[in-house]
Design a protein around this motif. Structure first.
Motif, PDB file in Angstrom:
ATOM      1  N   MET A   1       0.851  -1.178   0.000  1.00  0.00           N
ATOM      2  CA  MET A   1       0.011  -0.073   0.195  1.00  0.00           C
ATOM      3  C   MET A   1       0.816   1.483  -0.061  1.00  0.00           C
ATOM      4  O   MET A   1       0.814   2.279  -0.640  1.00  0.00           O
ATOM      5  N   HIS A   2       1.729   1.305   0.524  1.00  0.00           N
ATOM      6  CA  HIS A   2       2.841   2.296   0.798  1.00  0.00           C
ATOM      7  C   HIS A   2       3.633   2.628  -0.541  1.00  0.00           C
ATOM      8  O   HIS A   2       3.479   3.686  -0.917  1.00  0.00           O
ATOM      9  N   GLU A   3       3.803   1.781  -1.207  1.00  0.00           N
ATOM     10  CA  GLU A   3       4.209   1.830  -2.596  1.00  0.00           C
ATOM     11  C   GLU A   3       3.118   2.446  -3.616  1.00  0.00           C
ATOM     12  O   GLU A   3       3.488   3.361  -4.456  1.00  0.00           O
ATOM     13  N   VAL A   4       1.761   1.918  -3.314  1.00  0.00           N
ATOM     14  CA  VAL A   4       0.973   2.533  -4.437  1.00  0.00           C
ATOM     15  C   VAL A   4       0.814   3.853  -4.045  1.00  0.00           C
ATOM     16  O   VAL A   4       0.640   4.673  -4.858  1.00  0.00           O
ATOM     17  N   MET A   5       0.828   4.300  -2.747  1.00  0.00           N
ATOM     18  CA  MET A   5       0.723   5.698  -2.345  1.00  0.00           C
ATOM     19  C   MET A   5       1.712   6.575  -2.698  1.00  0.00           C
ATOM     20  O   MET A   5       1.614   7.698  -3.240  1.00  0.00           O
ATOM     21  N   LYS A   6       2.810   6.073  -2.839  1.00  0.00           N
ATOM     22  CA  LYS A   6       4.224   6.896  -3.220  1.00  0.00           C
ATOM     23  C   LYS A   6       3.993   7.198  -4.642  1.00  0.00           C
ATOM     24  O   LYS A   6       4.582   8.233  -5.119  1.00  0.00           O
TER      25      LYS A   6
END
Ligand code: ARG
Length: 644
Positions: free
Chosen positions: A467-472
């Motif tokens: 999710m962190h990757e997607v947000m970035k």
């Protein structure tokens, strides 16, 4: 973030509700009941059909273009009348109304549309006033809805129930998610809920674990991360045990071969006895025997494993907004409960002896499909099923529940059917009839990117990372998030849970990290985004929320505004329907429909730059929509985020 579970504190029956002549009609809790009452009474006046019958047959619709309520005329079973003719006649005679438009007949159905103005007023004000309690109905769980002093009904929801020192698999994950949802559902419908975790915490494997701990255990590692450490120890000692098994098997073969040739085997047999005696398998058996016999030292070590594991479980469950009232488990079933189980099975002729063991042959008790089950082994020890048989009666004696739900994977359908049948056969029909197995299909392919999943924490960490990757990827937005790690964590948990609750429980699904973490489609992140967007509109508008409940709503004339309000009006009925289906997807389907409507409304119902009256009316609508979305997400066990 608001960690509270939906609550119905302060929700009381209005005296008008109790006096309603219609069954389960609570206009103060469910505004649609006002309309049901109105339609039923009106039809009662223009025909000789019983209004009560009309009231119960009024149904909600599948889509807004079919009306807000519909009456299937055939369901009224009026003798000697063709339903389509009767429908036309009722529509014809239906007088002008302040609340609803002139109804229309479509074949045998009558469609009713709510008039926008009074609807907007009632719904928006009601939601802004009732806030978190909008949609709840605390009467459903009362022994007597007309007399709250008679108290709430009690439900035990048994769920999650992992096995200590073994992996927390997909079945436990689904049980946890669905069980948490059910606990919320029964809470907001007025039941007293007892959340119970029935741990797999007893049996020979704990003897093996103790043996392994003496060899591989580390105090430090145990305190730091009990669940992973105990699992590691368990894996290692299992490997040892398998390795020891090889020479034992070989020796057995040798003895067999020698015996056939009439050769002397006494030395080999002595050697075999020694090997078996010293094996971890045998040590585990002896250790567990000493636990069963109440040996204080053996029990102390086992208890530490259990206590430390529970401590750790609690932290993980907290991330999912779940806290159990009771950590029971296989170890906690009392000896006298097992004794009662044995005796009542024997006394009622439910069980029989078979080759030194005790079994229940269900085929002899009119339950062919349930086959046979061992209840006492040859060595006199009870089994998984036997403990459940003891526990069900023990729980009834202790809690006097009105209902008990077991949230367990479909793989154990047979187990629970056998449990309920034995309960019935042993003279506890009343208890069996209060119990329900809520089952669910399998999750396929649940693995982290680093390999197969072992524990809930691994899954949550992995999805959070993704999710962190997607947000970035959306840099501008990412910059604005205050604590991206915490947000990614919450969004990840939402992603897992929404994917799990999207389909019907009986269906399995593929665990798909890509799909579940996407902002497109009916996903957890999409729902969170909808909530964050509404929260941001409300923050930015600089209108005092206190002013909203009395806002003049007359500027809300657009079809988008009206349709949104019509969706919001459905929420209490959606909760009622969910109470019938016990399916989280009932809630999710509604929330996605409602949020799709929202997404298409933003461009049309802008606030920025609009004159104050319009801005305020739209704000009130958005605030109401945010509240309903919030209530729905909380019911599912999700943590709605304010920003992301
Ligand atoms: N611990 C069991 C397992 O992992 C689930 C327990 C289900 N509940 C019960 N009362 N049998 O398979």
């Amino acid at each position: 973030q608001d960690q509270s579970v939906p609550s119905i504190e302060g929700l009381t029956l209005h005296s008008t509700d109790v006096q309603s002549k219609f069954p389960a009609c609570y206009p103060s809790l469910n505004p649609v009941d006002i309309y049901r009452e109105h339609i039923a009474e009106t039809i009662g006046k223009i025909s000789d059909i019983d209004p009560k019958l009309v009231y119960t047959k009024l149904a909600w619709t599948n889509s807004l273009d079919k009306g807000d309520l519909t009456l299937p005329v055939p369901a009224l079973q009026v003798k000697g009348r063709k339903p389509n003719e009767l429908a036309a006649e009722l529509v014809e005679k239906f007088p002008a109304s302040d609340l609803i438009e002139k109804p229309a007949a479509h074949g045998v159905h009558i469609q009713f549309f709510f008039k926008p103005e009074p609807l907007l007023k009632t719904i928006i004000n009601r939601i802004l006033e009732n806030k978190a309690t909008y949609g709840t109905n605390g009467n459903l769980g009362l022994h007597d809805p007309s007399d709250a002093s008679k108290g709430k009904k009690k439900v035990i929801i048994e769920f999650s129930s992992p096995n200590i020192a073994k992996p927390f698999h997909a079945g436990h994950l689904r049980s946890t998610i669905i069980g948490g949802f059910l606990a919320n559902l029964f809470t907001i419908t007025g039941w007293e809920v007892i959340k119970m975790n029935y741990l797999g915490d007893w049996g020979k494997q704990y003897g093996l674990l103790a043996t392994g701990f003496k060899r591989y255990g580390s105090e430090e590692a145990l305190l730091k991360d009990p669940i992973n450490h105990l699992f590691d120890v368990y894996v290692k000692v299992n490997q040892d045990m398998s390795a020891q098994d090889v020479p034992i098997k070989e020796l057995r073969e040798t003895i067999k071969a020698k015996k056939e040739k009439n050769e002397d085997v006494s030395a080999d047999e002595a050697q075999l006895k020694k090997l078996v005696d010293e094996s971890d398998d045998e040590k585990a058996r002896r250790y567990f025997k000493s636990m069963e016999d109440g040996d204080a030292d053996a029990l102390a070590l086992w208890r530490r494993f259990r206590d430390l594991s529970i401590q750790k479980y609690k932290q993980t469950y907290a991330r999912l907004n779940i806290d159990f009232d009771v950590y029971s488990g296989e170890s906690q079933v009392l000896p006298e409960s097992l004794k009662h189980a044995y005796e009542s099975m024997e006394k009622t002729g439910t069980s029989e002896n078979s080759e030194g063991a005790v079994i229940v042959d269900f085929t002899k008790h009119g339950a062919k499909k349930l086959g046979k089950a061992i209840v006492i082994r040859k060595d006199g020890t009870p089994l998984y099923l036997t403990r459940d048989i003891g526990a069900i009666v023990e729980r009834h004696n202790k809690y006097h529940f009105d209902k008990m739900i077991y949230v367990v994977a479909s793989q154990q359908d047979l187990h629970l059917a056998q449990l309920f049948k034995v309960t019935e056969l042993t003279g506890h029909k009343d208890i069996a009839s209060k119990c329900q197995h809520i089952n669910f299909g399998m999750v396929r392919g649940m693995s982290t990117r680093k390999g197969t999943v072992k524990f809930l924490d691994d899954i949550l960490r992995d999805v959070g990372d993704k999710m962190h990757e997607v947000m970035k990827k959306n840099e501008a937005k990412y910059e604005q998030v205050e604590d991206p790690h915490a947000t990614a964590d919450t969004l990840g948990i939402t992603a897992v849970m929404v994917q799990d609750m999207s389909g019907k429980r009986v269906n399995g699904y593929d665990f798909n990290l890509e799909t579940m973490t996407s902002f497109e489609g009916d996903t957890g992140p999409y729902l969170q985004y909808a909530h964050a967007r509404l929260s941001s509109i409300i923050r930015k508008a600089e209108i005092n929320p206190e002013d909203l409940p009395n806002a003049d709503l007359s500027p809300l004339t657009e079809s988008h505004a009206i349709d949104l309000a019509r969706y919001l009006a459905q929420w209490p009925d959606v909760v009622l329907n969910t109470y019938k289906t016990l399916e989280p997807t009932t809630v999710l389907t509604y929330l996605f429909r409602m949020t799709h409507m929202l997404s298409s409304s933003y461009d049309i119902l802008r606030i920025v730059g609009r004159e104050e009256k319009t801005a305020k009316a739209r704000m009130a609508l958005y605030a109401a929509a945010r509240q309903v979305l919030h209530n729905g997400m909380k019911l599912l066990g999700l943590n709605p985020v304010e920003r992301m």
